[in-house]
Design a protein around this motif. Structure first.
Motif, PDB file in Angstrom:
ATOM      1  N   ALA A 177       0.838  -1.196   0.000  1.00  0.00           N
ATOM      2  CA  ALA A 177       0.000   0.000   0.000  1.00  0.00           C
ATOM      3  C   ALA A 177       0.873   1.247   0.000  1.00  0.00           C
ATOM      4  CB  ALA A 177      -0.921   0.006   1.221  1.00  0.00           C
ATOM      5  N   ALA A 178       0.390   2.302  -0.642  1.00  0.00           N
ATOM      6  CA  ALA A 178       1.156   3.543  -0.751  1.00  0.00           C
ATOM      7  C   ALA A 178       0.969   4.438   0.467  1.00  0.00           C
ATOM      8  CB  ALA A 178       0.750   4.301  -2.015  1.00  0.00           C
ATOM      9  N   ALA A 179      -0.086   4.228   1.220  1.00  0.00           N
ATOM     10  CA  ALA A 179      -0.352   5.003   2.438  1.00  0.00           C
ATOM     11  C   ALA A 179      -1.488   4.324   3.183  1.00  0.00           C
ATOM     12  CB  ALA A 179      -0.730   6.456   2.111  1.00  0.00           C
ATOM     13  N   VAL A 180      -1.596   4.638   4.476  1.00  0.00           N
ATOM     14  CA  VAL A 180      -2.720   4.155   5.272  1.00  0.00           C
ATOM     15  C   VAL A 180      -3.356   5.339   5.985  1.00  0.00           C
ATOM     16  CG1 VAL A 180      -1.848   1.820   5.610  1.00  0.00           C
ATOM     17  CG2 VAL A 180      -1.190   3.618   7.225  1.00  0.00           C
ATOM     18  N   ALA A 181      -4.658   5.209   6.244  1.00  0.00           N
ATOM     19  CA  ALA A 181      -5.390   6.254   6.961  1.00  0.00           C
ATOM     20  C   ALA A 181      -6.174   5.618   8.085  1.00  0.00           C
ATOM     21  CB  ALA A 181      -6.329   7.007   6.018  1.00  0.00           C
ATOM     22  N   LEU A 182      -6.133   6.238   9.251  1.00  0.00           N
ATOM     23  CA  LEU A 182      -6.818   5.704  10.422  1.00  0.00           C
ATOM     24  C   LEU A 182      -7.888   6.670  10.902  1.00  0.00           C
ATOM     25  CD1 LEU A 182      -7.118   3.643  12.736  1.00  0.00           C
ATOM     26  CD2 LEU A 182      -5.386   4.960  14.002  1.00  0.00           C
ATOM     27  N   HIS A 183      -9.155   6.191  10.913  1.00  0.00           N
ATOM     28  CA  HIS A 183     -10.213   6.896  11.631  1.00  0.00           C
ATOM     29  C   HIS A 183     -10.098   6.452  13.076  1.00  0.00           C
ATOM     30  CE1 HIS A 183     -14.670   8.295  11.901  1.00  0.00           C
ATOM     31  NE2 HIS A 183     -14.020   8.480  13.055  1.00  0.00           N
ATOM     32  N   ALA A 184      -9.774   7.376  13.958  1.00  0.00           N
ATOM     33  CA  ALA A 184      -9.383   7.037  15.321  1.00  0.00           C
ATOM     34  C   ALA A 184     -10.571   6.758  16.242  1.00  0.00           C
ATOM     35  CB  ALA A 184      -8.501   8.137  15.893  1.00  0.00           C
ATOM     36  N   ARG A 185     -11.484   5.950  15.747  1.00  0.00           N
ATOM     37  CA  ARG A 185     -12.590   5.412  16.523  1.00  0.00           C
ATOM     38  C   ARG A 185     -12.711   3.930  16.218  1.00  0.00           C
ATOM     39  NH1 ARG A 185     -14.793  10.574  15.326  1.00  0.00           N
ATOM     40  NH2 ARG A 185     -15.839  11.581  17.093  1.00  0.00           N
ATOM     41  N   THR A 186     -13.340   3.187  17.118  1.00  0.00           N
ATOM     42  CA  THR A 186     -13.680   1.800  16.826  1.00  0.00           C
ATOM     43  C   THR A 186     -15.006   1.755  16.069  1.00  0.00           C
ATOM     44  OG1 THR A 186     -14.926   1.523  18.884  1.00  0.00           O
ATOM     45  CG2 THR A 186     -12.550   1.022  18.946  1.00  0.00           C
ATOM     46  N   ALA A 187     -15.307   0.604  15.501  1.00  0.00           N
ATOM     47  CA  ALA A 187     -16.608   0.433  14.856  1.00  0.00           C
ATOM     48  C   ALA A 187     -17.733   0.584  15.871  1.00  0.00           C
ATOM     49  CB  ALA A 187     -16.674  -0.928  14.180  1.00  0.00           C
ATOM     50  N   ALA A 188     -17.493   0.138  17.110  1.00  0.00           N
ATOM     51  CA  ALA A 188     -18.518   0.235  18.148  1.00  0.00           C
ATOM     52  C   ALA A 188     -18.868   1.688  18.457  1.00  0.00           C
ATOM     53  CB  ALA A 188     -18.050  -0.476  19.421  1.00  0.00           C
ATOM     54  N   ARG A 208       6.469   2.715   9.218  1.00  0.00           N
ATOM     55  CA  ARG A 208       7.580   3.658   9.080  1.00  0.00           C
ATOM     56  C   ARG A 208       7.957   3.998   7.646  1.00  0.00           C
ATOM     57  NH1 ARG A 208       9.810   4.130  14.221  1.00  0.00           N
ATOM     58  NH2 ARG A 208      10.557   6.100  13.376  1.00  0.00           N
ATOM     59  N   THR A 209       7.493   3.219   6.663  1.00  0.00           N
ATOM     60  CA  THR A 209       7.983   3.425   5.302  1.00  0.00           C
ATOM     61  C   THR A 209       6.975   4.075   4.369  1.00  0.00           C
ATOM     62  OG1 THR A 209       7.284   1.229   4.520  1.00  0.00           O
ATOM     63  CG2 THR A 209       9.469   1.404   5.543  1.00  0.00           C
ATOM     64  N   ILE A 210       5.727   4.217   4.805  1.00  0.00           N
ATOM     65  CA  ILE A 210       4.707   4.866   3.978  1.00  0.00           C
ATOM     66  C   ILE A 210       3.970   5.894   4.823  1.00  0.00           C
ATOM     67  CG2 ILE A 210       4.402   2.903   2.419  1.00  0.00           C
ATOM     68  CD1 ILE A 210       1.919   2.105   4.022  1.00  0.00           C
ATOM     69  N   PRO A 211       3.318   6.879   4.187  1.00  0.00           N
ATOM     70  CA  PRO A 211       2.606   7.903   4.950  1.00  0.00           C
ATOM     71  C   PRO A 211       1.451   7.336   5.774  1.00  0.00           C
ATOM     72  CG  PRO A 211       2.966   8.616   2.682  1.00  0.00           C
ATOM     73  CD  PRO A 211       3.332   7.170   2.738  1.00  0.00           C
ATOM     74  N   VAL A 212       1.234   7.963   6.918  1.00  0.00           N
ATOM     75  CA  VAL A 212       0.096   7.660   7.787  1.00  0.00           C
ATOM     76  C   VAL A 212      -0.763   8.911   7.872  1.00  0.00           C
ATOM     77  CG1 VAL A 212      -0.635   7.130  10.146  1.00  0.00           C
ATOM     78  CG2 VAL A 212       1.323   5.928   9.136  1.00  0.00           C
ATOM     79  N   LEU A 213      -2.032   8.769   7.537  1.00  0.00           N
ATOM     80  CA  LEU A 213      -2.966   9.892   7.579  1.00  0.00           C
ATOM     81  C   LEU A 213      -3.917   9.719   8.751  1.00  0.00           C
ATOM     82  CD1 LEU A 213      -3.888  10.075   3.768  1.00  0.00           C
ATOM     83  CD2 LEU A 213      -1.922  11.071   4.950  1.00  0.00           C
ATOM     84  N   GLY A 214      -4.306  10.840   9.354  1.00  0.00           N
ATOM     85  CA  GLY A 214      -5.210  10.808  10.493  1.00  0.00           C
ATOM     86  C   GLY A 214      -6.588  11.314  10.138  1.00  0.00           C
ATOM     87  N   ASN A 215      -7.605  10.701  10.738  1.00  0.00           N
ATOM     88  CA  ASN A 215      -8.996  11.059  10.473  1.00  0.00           C
ATOM     89  C   ASN A 215      -9.773  11.002  11.789  1.00  0.00           C
ATOM     90  OD1 ASN A 215     -11.799   9.319   9.041  1.00  0.00           O
ATOM     91  ND2 ASN A 215     -11.477  11.508   9.008  1.00  0.00           N
ATOM     92  N   GLY A 216     -10.676  11.955  11.947  1.00  0.00           N
ATOM     93  CA  GLY A 216     -11.533  11.962  13.116  1.00  0.00           C
ATOM     94  C   GLY A 216     -11.496  13.280  13.859  1.00  0.00           C
ATOM     95  N   GLY A 232       2.147  13.322  14.780  1.00  0.00           N
ATOM     96  CA  GLY A 232       3.213  13.128  13.812  1.00  0.00           C
ATOM     97  C   GLY A 232       2.731  12.585  12.486  1.00  0.00           C
ATOM     98  N   CYS A 233       1.414  12.538  12.272  1.00  0.00           N
ATOM     99  CA  CYS A 233       0.886  11.994  11.019  1.00  0.00           C
ATOM    100  C   CYS A 233       1.310  12.861   9.837  1.00  0.00           C
ATOM    101  CB  CYS A 233      -0.631  11.837  11.074  1.00  0.00           C
ATOM    102  SG  CYS A 233      -1.561  13.379  11.149  1.00  0.00           S
ATOM    103  N   ASP A 234       1.258  12.267   8.658  1.00  0.00           N
ATOM    104  CA  ASP A 234       1.763  12.918   7.455  1.00  0.00           C
ATOM    105  C   ASP A 234       0.712  13.727   6.720  1.00  0.00           C
ATOM    106  OD1 ASP A 234       4.532  11.627   7.349  1.00  0.00           O
ATOM    107  OD2 ASP A 234       3.207   9.894   7.532  1.00  0.00           O
ATOM    108  N   GLY A 235      -0.532  13.590   7.104  1.00  0.00           N
ATOM    109  CA  GLY A 235      -1.616  14.328   6.472  1.00  0.00           C
ATOM    110  C   GLY A 235      -2.906  14.030   7.195  1.00  0.00           C
ATOM    111  N   VAL A 236      -3.958  14.727   6.800  1.00  0.00           N
ATOM    112  CA  VAL A 236      -5.244  14.582   7.477  1.00  0.00           C
ATOM    113  C   VAL A 236      -6.331  14.232   6.468  1.00  0.00           C
ATOM    114  CG1 VAL A 236      -4.608  16.178   9.316  1.00  0.00           C
ATOM    115  CG2 VAL A 236      -5.789  17.051   7.289  1.00  0.00           C
ATOM    116  N   VAL A 237      -7.323  13.502   6.959  1.00  0.00           N
ATOM    117  CA  VAL A 237      -8.491  13.141   6.163  1.00  0.00           C
ATOM    118  C   VAL A 237      -9.695  13.822   6.792  1.00  0.00           C
ATOM    119  CG1 VAL A 237      -9.913  11.254   5.294  1.00  0.00           C
ATOM    120  CG2 VAL A 237      -7.444  10.926   5.591  1.00  0.00           C
TER     121      VAL A 237
END
Length: 380
Positions: A177-188, A208-216, A232-237
């Motif tokens: 994957a070229a990047a990952v994005a995390l919505h900082a909530r659980t499904a619950a 450590r090797t690809i961008p991490v984006l933050g969401n929420g 320290g995330c690399d971008g925002v969603v």
């Protein structure tokens, strides 16, 4: 303004520079070509279309084919795919490559809607590590020859007792994957409560090797910059924060460039934006359907403004652009943007137990494709 966030390397997703490091989250029934065009007018970034199901794309569902339209100048063309079957996902990405349908593919593993998780899809699926890896691998394999980057979006986990985000991040990284994005909530949690940004920081340390984006919980430009500083995330969603506020992308561009954020619009300017939104929707859907679709946006655009109950009710019942124009003319154009219009908007709901297939949590290594989880239509 000089900040830590502004000293970070420019965000790149595969061959695509994303400057400012801002991504419009795909939202069902919202991020169609009209809304994306409206938002893009306020600033650069990456603007993702509504969720497209891999099965519906492969089967050429007419509604899905209508949803994957992009402006001629919309680059990169960003499409989010939902899927639970590696074979179908691979076929969908191959179709995107062969028919030049998009320049970037995002994968949805964050949907908390019960009708999706009940079948093992969306935010439920990363619990099945081998199946998750197979789906990501299939998409990356088919996209690679065309140089199309594949990104992966997911949540913290199913619930507090079943967190999956660190494994999901590492697996996505390992599978290309070229990047990952995390919505900082659980499904619950669904959309309730507060996003736990410390989880984004944990993911950034693990991947450590690809961008991490933050969401929420990004409802202002300041929120975005604070997220970057704290995690320290690399971008925002950005998702719900731009509902009824497409100018948020103007604010984000200014903030990340170190410029003062422009003043919030008065009601007259908001009315102009609302009318432009209606016109763009009419081009996409036809006037009748556009007006019906726009009704859900009215409370977001008019939130906190002194409109009056009767007039506000009329906005929610519009049937034509001429009627909308007349109603907008009755507003007090000089009314300032209300301070109480800031903060959470859109659906929030309440936390609750996640609907899952029987025995879903028994074996995280089971890579059986969930029966009935493939959706034959797009848009959530």
């Amino acid at each position: 303004m000089t900040t830590e966030a502004l000293t970070k390397p420019a965000l790149r997703i595969g061959p695509h520079a994303v400057d400012p490091p801002v991504v419009l989250a795909p939202m069902a029934g919202i991020t169609n070509i009209a809304f994306r065009q409206l938002c893009r007018g306020y600033g650069a970034g990456l603007y993702v279309c509504e969720m497209i199901t891999s099965r519906a794309l492969v089967e050429r569902h007419p509604g899905t084919l209508h949803m994957i339209r992009f402006d001629e100048d919309e680059r990169p063309r960003s499409m989010q795919l939902y899927g639970v079957d590696p074979v179908t996902m691979g076929r969908a990405v191959r179709m995107i490559v062969d028919e030049d349908l998009a320049d970037h593919v995002d994968m949805n593993f964050g949907c908390p809607v019960p009708k999706v998780t009940r079948q093992g899809g969306g935010a439920a699926l990363p619990f099945k590590r081998r199946l998750f890896a197979s789906i990501v691998r299939a998409a990356v394999r088919e996209a690679a020859p065309a140089g199309i980057p594949v990104t992966v979006k997911f949540r913290v986990g199913i619930d507090a007792d079943h967190t999956t985000f660190l494994d999901a991040g590492r697996i996505a990284e390992e599978e290309g994957a070229a990047a990952v994005a995390l919505h900082a909530r659980t499904a619950a949690q669904r959309y309730s409560g507060t996003a736990d940004w410390t989880r984004i920081a944990e993911l950034k340390q693990a991947v450590r090797t690809i961008p991490v984006l933050g969401n929420g919980d990004i409802f202002s430009a300041d929120d975005a910059l604070r997220m970057v500083r704290e995690t320290g995330c690399d971008g925002v969603v950005v998702g719900r924060g731009c509902l009824g506020r497409p100018w948020l992308f103007r604010d984000l561009e200014a903030m990340f460039a170190g410029r003062p954020v422009p003043p919030a619009p008065r009601l007259g300017e908001v009315a102009g934006v609302l009318l432009r939104h209606a016109e763009l929707l009419a081009d996409h859907l036809g006037e009748d359907k556009a007006c019906r679709d726009l009704r859900k946006h009215m409370s977001w655009y008019l939130r906190g403004f002194p409109v009056g109950n009767d007039l506000r009710r009329s906005f929610g019942l519009i049937t034509s652009i001429a009627e909308l124009t007349d109603l907008l003319g009755r507003l007090d154009a000089s009314a300032p943007f209300p301070s109480d219009a800031e903060g959470p908007r859109g659906r929030q709901g309440s936390a609750g137990k996640v609907a899952l297939p029987a025995g879903w949590l028994n074996d995280a290594e089971d890579d059986t494709v969930p029966a009935g989880a493939e959706i034959d239509h797009s848009g959530g």
